[in-house]
Design a protein around this motif. Sequence first.
Motif, PDB file in Angstrom:
ATOM      1  N   ARG A  59      -5.607  -5.196  12.494  1.00 24.07           N
ATOM      2  CA  ARG A  59      -6.692  -4.239  12.772  1.00 24.07           C
ATOM      3  C   ARG A  59      -6.954  -3.182  11.613  1.00 24.07           C
ATOM      4  NH1 ARG A  59      -5.489  -2.942  18.723  1.00 24.07           N
ATOM      5  NH2 ARG A  59      -6.445  -4.792  19.620  1.00 24.07           N
ATOM      6  N   SER A  60      -5.962  -3.094  10.649  1.00 21.76           N
ATOM      7  CA  SER A  60      -5.929  -1.829  10.182  1.00 21.76           C
ATOM      8  C   SER A  60      -5.898  -2.779   8.386  1.00 21.76           C
ATOM      9  CB  SER A  60      -4.852  -1.055   9.955  1.00 21.76           C
ATOM     10  OG  SER A  60      -5.187  -0.179  11.262  1.00 21.76           O
ATOM     11  N   PRO A  61      -6.278  -1.998   7.162  1.00 27.95           N
ATOM     12  CA  PRO A  61      -6.265  -2.681   6.074  1.00 27.95           C
ATOM     13  C   PRO A  61      -4.779  -2.637   5.562  1.00 27.95           C
ATOM     14  CG  PRO A  61      -7.208  -0.464   6.054  1.00 27.95           C
ATOM     15  CD  PRO A  61      -7.037  -0.633   7.387  1.00 27.95           C
ATOM     16  N   PRO A  62      -4.295  -3.170   4.539  1.00 25.65           N
ATOM     17  CA  PRO A  62      -3.049  -3.317   3.993  1.00 25.65           C
ATOM     18  C   PRO A  62      -2.752  -2.047   3.278  1.00 25.65           C
ATOM     19  CG  PRO A  62      -4.388  -5.048   2.728  1.00 25.65           C
ATOM     20  CD  PRO A  62      -5.332  -4.544   3.921  1.00 25.65           C
ATOM     21  N   GLN A  63      -1.555  -1.652   3.174  1.00 20.03           N
ATOM     22  CA  GLN A  63      -1.275  -0.520   2.524  1.00 20.03           C
ATOM     23  C   GLN A  63      -1.120  -0.837   1.086  1.00 20.03           C
ATOM     24  OE1 GLN A  63      -1.560   2.327   4.067  1.00 20.03           O
ATOM     25  NE2 GLN A  63      -0.723   3.437   2.194  1.00 20.03           N
ATOM     26  N   LYS A  64      -0.368  -2.131   0.965  1.00 28.13           N
ATOM     27  CA  LYS A  64      -0.066  -2.518  -0.571  1.00 28.13           C
ATOM     28  C   LYS A  64      -1.023  -3.808  -0.849  1.00 28.13           C
ATOM     29  CE  LYS A  64       4.160  -0.584  -0.901  1.00 28.13           C
ATOM     30  NZ  LYS A  64       4.205   0.424  -1.973  1.00 28.13           N
ATOM     31  N   GLY A  65      -1.419  -4.050  -2.067  1.00 28.20           N
ATOM     32  CA  GLY A  65      -2.149  -5.059  -2.343  1.00 28.20           C
ATOM     33  C   GLY A  65      -1.462  -6.383  -2.001  1.00 28.20           C
TER      34      GLY A  65
ATOM     35  N   TRP B 136     -11.967  -1.588   8.916  1.00 29.39           N
ATOM     36  CA  TRP B 136     -11.061  -1.126   7.843  1.00 29.39           C
ATOM     37  C   TRP B 136     -11.253  -0.135   6.830  1.00 29.39           C
ATOM     38  CZ3 TRP B 136      -8.327  -6.122   5.252  1.00 29.39           C
ATOM     39  CH2 TRP B 136      -7.558  -6.953   6.236  1.00 29.39           C
ATOM     40  N   GLN B 139     -11.360   3.254   8.462  1.00 28.35           N
ATOM     41  CA  GLN B 139      -9.905   3.784   8.462  1.00 28.35           C
ATOM     42  C   GLN B 139      -9.518   4.190   6.995  1.00 28.35           C
ATOM     43  OE1 GLN B 139      -7.009   1.323  10.672  1.00 28.35           O
ATOM     44  NE2 GLN B 139      -8.873   0.277  11.121  1.00 28.35           N
ATOM     45  N   LEU B 140      -9.948   3.581   6.034  1.00 25.09           N
ATOM     46  CA  LEU B 140      -9.271   3.891   4.704  1.00 25.09           C
ATOM     47  C   LEU B 140     -10.236   5.113   4.267  1.00 25.09           C
ATOM     48  CD1 LEU B 140      -9.657   0.346   2.777  1.00 25.09           C
ATOM     49  CD2 LEU B 140      -7.611   1.812   2.968  1.00 25.09           C
ATOM     50  N   ALA B 379      -4.572  -0.198   0.138  1.00 28.46           N
ATOM     51  CA  ALA B 379      -4.981   1.262   0.320  1.00 28.46           C
ATOM     52  C   ALA B 379      -4.501   1.762  -0.961  1.00 28.46           C
ATOM     53  CB  ALA B 379      -4.462   1.825   1.534  1.00 28.46           C
TER      54      ALA B 379
END
Lengths: 487, 487
Positions: A59-65, B136, B139-140, B379
Amino acid sequence: MEPSSGQMMPGFEHPMDIEEFRQRGKEMVDWICDYYSGVSERPVRSSVEPGYLASQLPRSPPQKGEAWSDIMQDIEHKIMPGVTNWQSPNFFAYYPANSSAPGMLGEMLSAALNVIGFSWIGSPAATELETIVLDWLAQLLDLPACFRSHTPEGTPSEGGGVIQGSASEATLVALLAARTQAGAAPEEAHRLVAYGSDQAHSSLKKACMIAGISHCRSLPAAAANGWAMDPKALEAALEEDKAKGLKPFFLFAVVGSTNTCAIDPLLQLGPIAQEHHLWTHVDAAYAGAAAVVPEQRHLFQGLHLVDSFNMNAHKWLLTNFDCSPLWVRRSEPLKQALSLTPAVLRAKGNALDLRDWQIPLGRRFRALKLWFVIRTYGAEGLQEYIRHHIRLAKVFEGLVRAHPKFEIAAPPRLGLVCFCLKDGSREQNAALLEALNSSGRLFMVSTDVGGKLILRFALGATSVQQSHVEAAWQQISQQADQMLSQH
Amino acid sequence: MEPSSGQMMPGFEHPMDIEEFRQRGKEMVDWICDYYSGVSERPVRSSVEPGYLASQLPRSPPQKGEAWSDIMQDIEHKIMPGVTNWQSPNFFAYYPANSSAPGMLGEMLSAALNVIGFSWIGSPAATELETIVLDWLAQLLDLPACFRSHTPEGTPSEGGGVIQGSASEATLVALLAARTQAGAAPEEAHRLVAYGSDQAHSSLKKACMIAGISHCRSLPAAAANGWAMDPKALEAALEEDKAKGLKPFFLFAVVGSTNTCAIDPLLQLGPIAQEHHLWTHVDAAYAGAAAVVPEQRHLFQGLHLVDSFNMNAHKWLLTNFDCSPLWVRRSEPLKQALSLTPAVLRAKGNALDLRDWQIPLGRRFRALKLWFVIRTYGAEGLQEYIRHHIRLAKVFEGLVRAHPKFEIAAPPRLGLVCFCLKDGSREQNAALLEALNSSGRLFMVSTDVGGKLILRFALGATSVQQSHVEAAWQQISQQADQMLSQH
């Protein structure tokens, strides 16, 4: 996470540098080749349920690539099940959306250059190639010379072409030019009337809604004249509306309607429209491509009487979506309707700032793909392509006509054959369609015409062959036999 | 040239078959890599004269198909001289138009699938991925939760996001939703009033022209508050217009104006707009990307008071053009303004038919490239990218401030530094700019603010490094020295 120095290489270099892009780009080319090699085996219509994807993605974007290989795995496992394969040779729904090798190469190059051609200097080649290629295409379609940007001798003319994103935008832009030409004051705008047949594309109604035109008259088309607009009905409506104090300004004629590929009679409509000072726009989104073959040009007779003409090269002319050329006899009303010149955009010359011919400001370098297609195929290749599809539609029509349980439901035209179960109920036809579509082996859609639900076999996928048409018919007839034997 | 049998292989197979596409596609990837490797050496602004291309191309399309190698030769020799290289690290004009490796890979895949996502069933993945990825991105950017399609718990909300082709389309769509919400009868439409500052993007005026809104009030922004909209001026205009019997309905606020990256004060404007029942749209086309870093989010304070928010991921967020996300607090007015449902398009479910959120009917699978970008960078990668550019802009600002002959011409913000010759005349600044641009070594544009012509150094090309900024400044200062010493 603050960058510590000028040594970091963000952007293109980071996290994927040029050498990795070289590798991933080539892998993507291989993926695309594999996709096209196997697309006929994939289910045509996606069979997922609404909401299928949310449960499979975070549901959320990744923190790291993330690694590219993980992303590509998700393409096959999560995205592809939700793809309806428009490029399958078993796709007979809506109208086709052609992709082609030169079309894709054009998209690649256009994405790489990533120029924004809102003004000439934004990339002169983007603007100039567009104008030149649309002059080429106007010749391929044998459009009246007034639609070219230059006379055959090279003198600039009053008209020309521009690539819109879609036929809907072309309709809107033409309607706005018409409104400008009509010169109604703002407080008179609610008296303006646009006309189309009830078989006209929905973009007419949408354009009217957007432009705040509340009178959009839909004239009933009749089966007797192949669901085309009746010139007498138009004349009557014009007189009636004028008597009411309304102000007719726009005629939307179709060459190749969405429902049945009906052809409005431009030769008869044109003089009426001219007499009443209407701007006539011709929507030939699908059928327009057929004008590349001389034997189909009779469908387009009367174009010398109209003000604008639109076709979608992204439907049946091998150019990847989006590419919807619009030609106008006079560009001045268009520019008057759409031009502004903010200071930040003022630059060298004002020649052909195509932002003034469209709704958006920014624009992609879409002429490249069309240029690649025309050069790769040549006039003869494009003609061969269109004739091949028209011939296949004849094959399908013959199969329908030869079957005792089916009938042709509207005059077949170009690549479209509308048919239905003879004496079949609405429910039976709908059930037959759903059974076929849910098999995944072909995809068609139905439509409502004259109170009947009929099936549309729309032929024109880039790679369709006679074998696909025959296999489709086998599916259709077997499914019908099975269904009817159960009742 | 009639096809003689079913043996012909038109379309994808002919004239370029899959194996040739494999080869040509990989050659194109190599071409693109070479282009990016060498783009900093190419002249940034094209130096061709208007009409340059017509003399180099045939006036008519080829009769027979041409070899791919001939086409690619023309790219280098005829097209590239007419390309302004937006991907050059020396491009400082307008605002950036980012390309990136994952962005290009997304374009390749999208072109290959070539699905038309006008309805959910046109490709469920296209619609659903778009909704998920915009959640996403919301949120970013730390947007208020009301702009997401689902609550953090997964319940559908009244709002959500959609990818538009451009900020102009986002403005128009928001304006139409506002008009619908205002519920003015057609004959009352000419009383509606939209408001923006005189620094607002031209898309506001264009949207008003398109929608037939004749009252588009441009409120003067003042240097004193950094060229932002003055809430008092808005209040006064609202009272004045209401007293005249007009009907205010739409407020267009900018976070990052085109001219100087001015920021309208949402926290003060929002309550005024709410009191007067205006729909507030925020245009953050360029600056929106900066919300990925917490330390810039103060620029966006007040978003909980607005109705729609737009930014261009294709400007400063590494996603190839076009990708202009628009979020709305409530999608219902949007759908009411734009929805029609013609029979041919009716299909399984009606969940999220994104055609009802936009002007065109057809739509590309644009979510893929944005998804690729967010996953590839993560992110943290996006934050690092934005911070890198903001830091470089500070470097440039420092160079300007340290130079006795230059001055800062508007409050520097994010990647934009507006500057000019100290005590320089309009002509001198223009001459300096043209000398720099015609050198081909960098490209900037000027703008008019407060009666002055100023130069804009807009930083944000994907691959720009400190060395490019320093080299640009060297060019600029040397050119100025040379120019001023001649007088």
